[in-house]
Write an enzyme that holds these catalytic residues in place. Sequence first.
Site, PDB file in Angstrom:
ATOM      1  CB  CYS A  83      -0.913  -0.010   1.226  1.00  0.00           C
ATOM      2  SG  CYS A  83      -1.989   1.417   1.369  1.00  0.00           S
ATOM      3  CB  CYS A  89      -2.854   4.045   6.630  1.00  0.00           C
ATOM      4  SG  CYS A  89      -4.379   3.225   7.098  1.00  0.00           S
ATOM      5  CB  CYS A  92      -1.330  -2.362   7.910  1.00  0.00           C
ATOM      6  SG  CYS A  92      -2.703  -2.891   6.891  1.00  0.00           S
ATOM      7  CB  CYS A 171      -8.290  -0.563   2.241  1.00  0.00           C
ATOM      8  SG  CYS A 171      -7.439  -1.296   3.648  1.00  0.00           S
ATOM      9  CD  GLN A 301     -13.450 -14.319  14.954  1.00  0.00           C
ATOM     10  OE1 GLN A 301     -12.675 -13.407  14.691  1.00  0.00           O
ATOM     11  NE2 GLN A 301     -13.540 -14.827  16.167  1.00  0.00           N
ATOM     12  CD  GLU A 366     -22.503 -12.264  23.278  1.00  0.00           C
ATOM     13  OE1 GLU A 366     -22.323 -11.083  23.605  1.00  0.00           O
ATOM     14  OE2 GLU A 366     -21.575 -13.061  23.044  1.00  0.00           O
ATOM     15  CG  ASP A 411     -14.242 -16.424  20.836  1.00  0.00           C
ATOM     16  OD1 ASP A 411     -13.259 -15.697  21.082  1.00  0.00           O
ATOM     17  OD2 ASP A 411     -14.740 -16.522  19.701  1.00  0.00           O
ATOM     18  CB  CYS A 438      -8.396 -11.649  19.924  1.00  0.00           C
ATOM     19  SG  CYS A 438      -9.298 -10.664  21.132  1.00  0.00           S
TER      20      CYS A 438
END
Length: 482
Positions: A83, A89, A92, A171, A301, A366, A411, A438
């Site tokens: 990119c 930016c 990333c 992007c 996801q 949840e 999760d 994560c």
Amino acid sequence: MKINKQKLGTSVWQQGQLVEINITDLTDNGDGVGRYDEKVVFVPDTVPGDRLIARLTIVKPKYAYGKLHQLLEKSDQRIKPYCIVADKCGGCQWQHINYEYQLQTKQNQVIQALERIGGLELLEVKPTLPSPSPFGYRNKVTYPLGISTTGQVKAGYYQKGSHKLINLNQCPIQDQRLNPLLKEIKQDITRQGWKIYDEYKHIGILRHLSLRIGEKTGEILLTLVVNGNEENPEKLVPGITVQAKKWLEDYSRLVGVCLNYNSKRTNTIFGKETVCIAGRSYVQEKFGGLNFQLTADTFFQVNTRAAERLMEVVVEELTLSGSEIIVDAYCGVGTFTLPLAKYLQDVSHNDSLEIGNRKSMVIGLEVQQVAIDRAKFNAEINNLTNVDFYAGKVENLLPQLEVKPDVVLLDPPRKGCDRSVLETLLEILPERIVYISCKPATLARDLKFLCSTGKYYLSKVQPADFFPQTAHVECAAFLVKL
């Protein structure tokens, strides 16, 4: 390479100083790590193996943050970013790093967290599962909106370390089928003259542009997040009805245009209410051989195929017989719950749990009612009758279930599990626990608590790359009762 003649630092440790360092490691947030005079220096946009001059920007007694001033020698793992705004930016952090090295680094992040924070050694941490594609993987993007100096509408990500909006017309990490919409929707907004939200003054209307695509179906949903709660959308965004219908005509993949109302002075992107202006309020997606309906604010996801790969690892590792009772805590819209239910749906289970008038083999928990409603609907459209969903905090619901699960799937959000959830697990003692995380640091903290009791051992950890070109890593940890 010729070194800049500006004076390098000697014994002075202060802001603005130039220091020469070698980058030897990467942090969890993606910055390079080097040392100068026994002090640690963190420098973004660098790679282990780089030799460079950095300008110190934030200085503390034992460490500092710096900015790449001059690259003296390039690392073998350094590549040219795909990119053109990758160095500006904030979307990333790692486009300048070879992808294979990204995978190795993410595996090492998990190992280091488990050893340093969790005190867990001699573990089997598998090589990171690569994303099926290192680019074009994001199935959902939400861009803040702004105005350029020439009065044109901007959409993009904020520059690293600042609140300056970097305008994007495409992007490389988002699904490439979204690119045509990004540029042209901004132009249409400019032509309409709709006021862009000013977060400092809390005035203006349009706050964010959100695009969601079904990776498998190609269906696209466009949502504008607006500052207001007007019942009549036309009063808030004049001409939106006609424009929404035109967008549906112009873009064959677009199936719906929505407005999401968020009038709060907050960093939270979506408000609680969404109205459909044209088409429908959801996209259809396929995951694990099942059909899902996803709205604008549904958590799902962002890398569909990478998540499927990890799901396959979970199923393979569990070696389900078909007679298990499974609890999926933090289940969202049933992303993992429903594929697990599919493996049990045709098996008779004499001891299956009866809740109300239904027998259940898989239970999803949840906190968000809207997610539970969507999960129930997704179960219905897939004809899965052996699954139940309950809304509420996991720490409250899990102890109330009159069932001894064979498997518990965790999760949680990045902050990890509430301590009471872990304590409940140690009371009900499922045969196996699968912890999907994560954030390696909170995963390691929670695994330490579970394993230190002597009731569980960690049999395997599988990192997975859901977010190529960034420092984020997902992983699944498998615990077995002793």
